[in-house]
Motif scaffolding. Structure first.
Motif, PDB file in Angstrom:
ATOM      1  N   HIS A 245      -0.731   7.034   6.686  1.00 60.53           N
ATOM      2  CA  HIS A 245      -0.537   7.111   5.146  1.00 60.53           C
ATOM      3  C   HIS A 245      -2.043   7.898   4.602  1.00 60.53           C
ATOM      4  O   HIS A 245      -3.096   7.367   4.987  1.00 60.53           O
ATOM      5  CB  HIS A 245      -0.647   5.704   4.585  1.00 60.53           C
ATOM      6  N   ASN A 247      -3.685   8.288   1.391  1.00 61.77           N
ATOM      7  CA  ASN A 247      -3.564   7.679   0.008  1.00 61.77           C
ATOM      8  C   ASN A 247      -4.260   8.699  -0.974  1.00 61.77           C
ATOM      9  O   ASN A 247      -5.096   9.394  -0.785  1.00 61.77           O
ATOM     10  CB  ASN A 247      -4.396   6.491   0.089  1.00 61.77           C
ATOM     11  N   GLU A 251      -7.026   1.383  -1.707  1.00 61.38           N
ATOM     12  CA  GLU A 251      -6.272   0.537  -1.572  1.00 61.38           C
ATOM     13  C   GLU A 251      -6.803  -0.554  -0.619  1.00 61.38           C
ATOM     14  O   GLU A 251      -7.853  -0.071  -0.006  1.00 61.38           O
ATOM     15  CB  GLU A 251      -5.037   0.980  -0.396  1.00 61.38           C
ATOM     16  N   PHE A 253      -6.746  -4.237   1.660  1.00 64.94           N
ATOM     17  CA  PHE A 253      -6.230  -4.801   2.755  1.00 64.94           C
ATOM     18  C   PHE A 253      -6.748  -6.268   2.858  1.00 64.94           C
ATOM     19  O   PHE A 253      -8.054  -6.368   2.920  1.00 64.94           O
ATOM     20  CB  PHE A 253      -6.335  -4.319   4.199  1.00 64.94           C
ATOM     21  N   HIS A 292      -4.674   6.632   7.117  1.00 71.36           N
ATOM     22  CA  HIS A 292      -4.895   5.507   8.139  1.00 71.36           C
ATOM     23  C   HIS A 292      -3.387   5.178   8.782  1.00 71.36           C
ATOM     24  O   HIS A 292      -2.255   5.339   8.381  1.00 71.36           O
ATOM     25  CB  HIS A 292      -5.455   4.337   7.532  1.00 71.36           C
TER      26      HIS A 292
HETATM   27 FE    FE Z   1      -2.038   2.926   2.922  1.00 70.37          FE
END
Ligand code: FE
Ligand code: PHB
Length: 328
Positions: A245, A247, A251, A253, A292
């Protein structure tokens, strides 16, 4: 009144292995027993068809997601929220240098219907692209039925929070969501909510660990709660995130259980930038200029925290908002 025409998906008759071949713009896609083959005017690419279908399943279910969905280091899509770039080699330094990279901008409805058709036609009865490799049959071989129920799963997108009246439901045996084999030890009790009269639809609570222990899919963040643009997207992970992904925003986590290793690369070239090992309770923020891919050796619970503000891609691309999440 004008009727909106369904975009025309261009597909061949079934080939020797029983699968249709698809064309959009100058891309051509076909599969045989083991592989997906992609061609474009300046090159061609081959992928194992199980990996291809796992990536395609997510691109379809997430409607092209935030930013870039790399199926691997060569092929993928960039979401422009209305149109989609389909590319080959565009984010691969070697392809760029050799001038073999290619990208085409496609109206979202056409690429959406084309990708859905490929997913439907190329997925056999035995294969569930959302399931962990341990919980699905094979993607390989000649055409053998289809798995419409699995590939047509709707992503859970709660408007306020799962479990609220009229919103996405909780999971139980009765809804067809038994406890996953790897979460047999997860406590199943629900919190007791005593709402004052008149507030029954406003006050709610649920056991997120129970909810996640009953997920039948992997690497598929659900919107479990939404507060304006702030989306809590928990998910259960096992084996490898089937996409890389890239981005278009930051984001966050939060590792809720077990462990995930993230391989982090430069978004545009693929140059290695970091490896992040997340253990229960760890929190990380992925910057907006990377891509990632996660590796989860046991089924794990991950909270992905997304900012759905539609202005963010332009703000970040123009430098008005930084690519990193926070200044200390
Ligand atoms: Fe992502
Ligand atoms: C991500 O790209 O950040 C992502 C995608 C799917 C997941 C988890 C994270 O399940």
């Amino acid at each position: 009144m004008t009727a909106t025409a369904e975009p025309a998906v261009v597909a061949s008759e079934p080939n020797a292995e029983g699968y249709r071949e698809f064309t959009f713009g100058q891309f051509h896609l076909r599969r045989d027993e083991y592989f997906a083959y992609i061609t474009w005017p300046t090159g061609s690419h081959i992928m194992s068809v199980d990996a291809f279908l796992r990536a395609l399943q997510r691109d379809v279910a997430w409607d092209f997601f935030y930013g870039t969905v790399n199926f691997d280091g060569v092929f993928g899509t960039v979401n422009h929220y209305g149109t989609v770039d389909v590319f080959a080699g565009r984010y691969n330094e070697a392809y760029r240098k050799a001038e073999l990279d290619y990208s085409e901008n496609v109206e979202t409805p056409l690429i959406r219907e084309t990708f859905k058709s490929i997913l439907g036609d190329w997925t056999n009865e035995t294969f569930d692209p959302f399931a962990s490799p341990h919980e699905t049959g094979s993607a390989f071989g000649v055409k053998n039925g289809d798995n419409t129920g699995a590939v047509g799963r709707e992503r859970v997108t709660a408007k306020r929070m799962v479990g609220l009246p009229g919103d996405a439901p909780l999971r139980s045996d009765d809804t067809g969501h038994p406890i996953n084999r790897m979460f047999a030890d997860v406590t199943q009790d629900e919190p007791l909510v005593e709402a004052a009269p008149g507030f029954e639809s406003e006050v709610s609570s649920f056991n997120l660990f129970r909810y996640l222990s009953r997920s039948d899919v992997t690497w598929n963040p659900s919107v479990a709660s939404a507060c304006k643009d702030s989306l809590f997207c928990p998910t259960t992970e096992e084996y490898i995130l089937p996409i890389i992904h890239g981005n278009d925003r930051v984001e966050w986590f939060v590792q809720l259980s077990d462990e995930i290793t993230w391989e982090v690369e430069d978004r545009d070239t693929g140059a290695v930038r970091a490896r992040v090992v997340m253990k229960p309770g760890d929190v990380s923020a992925m910057p907006a200029d990377i891509r990632h891919q996660g590796y989860s050796p046991k089924r794990s619970m991950l909270l992905v925290w997304e900012n759905a503000n539609p202005d963010l891609p332009d703000l970040i691309a123009s430098g008005k908002t930084p690519t990193y999440p926070i200044d200390f």
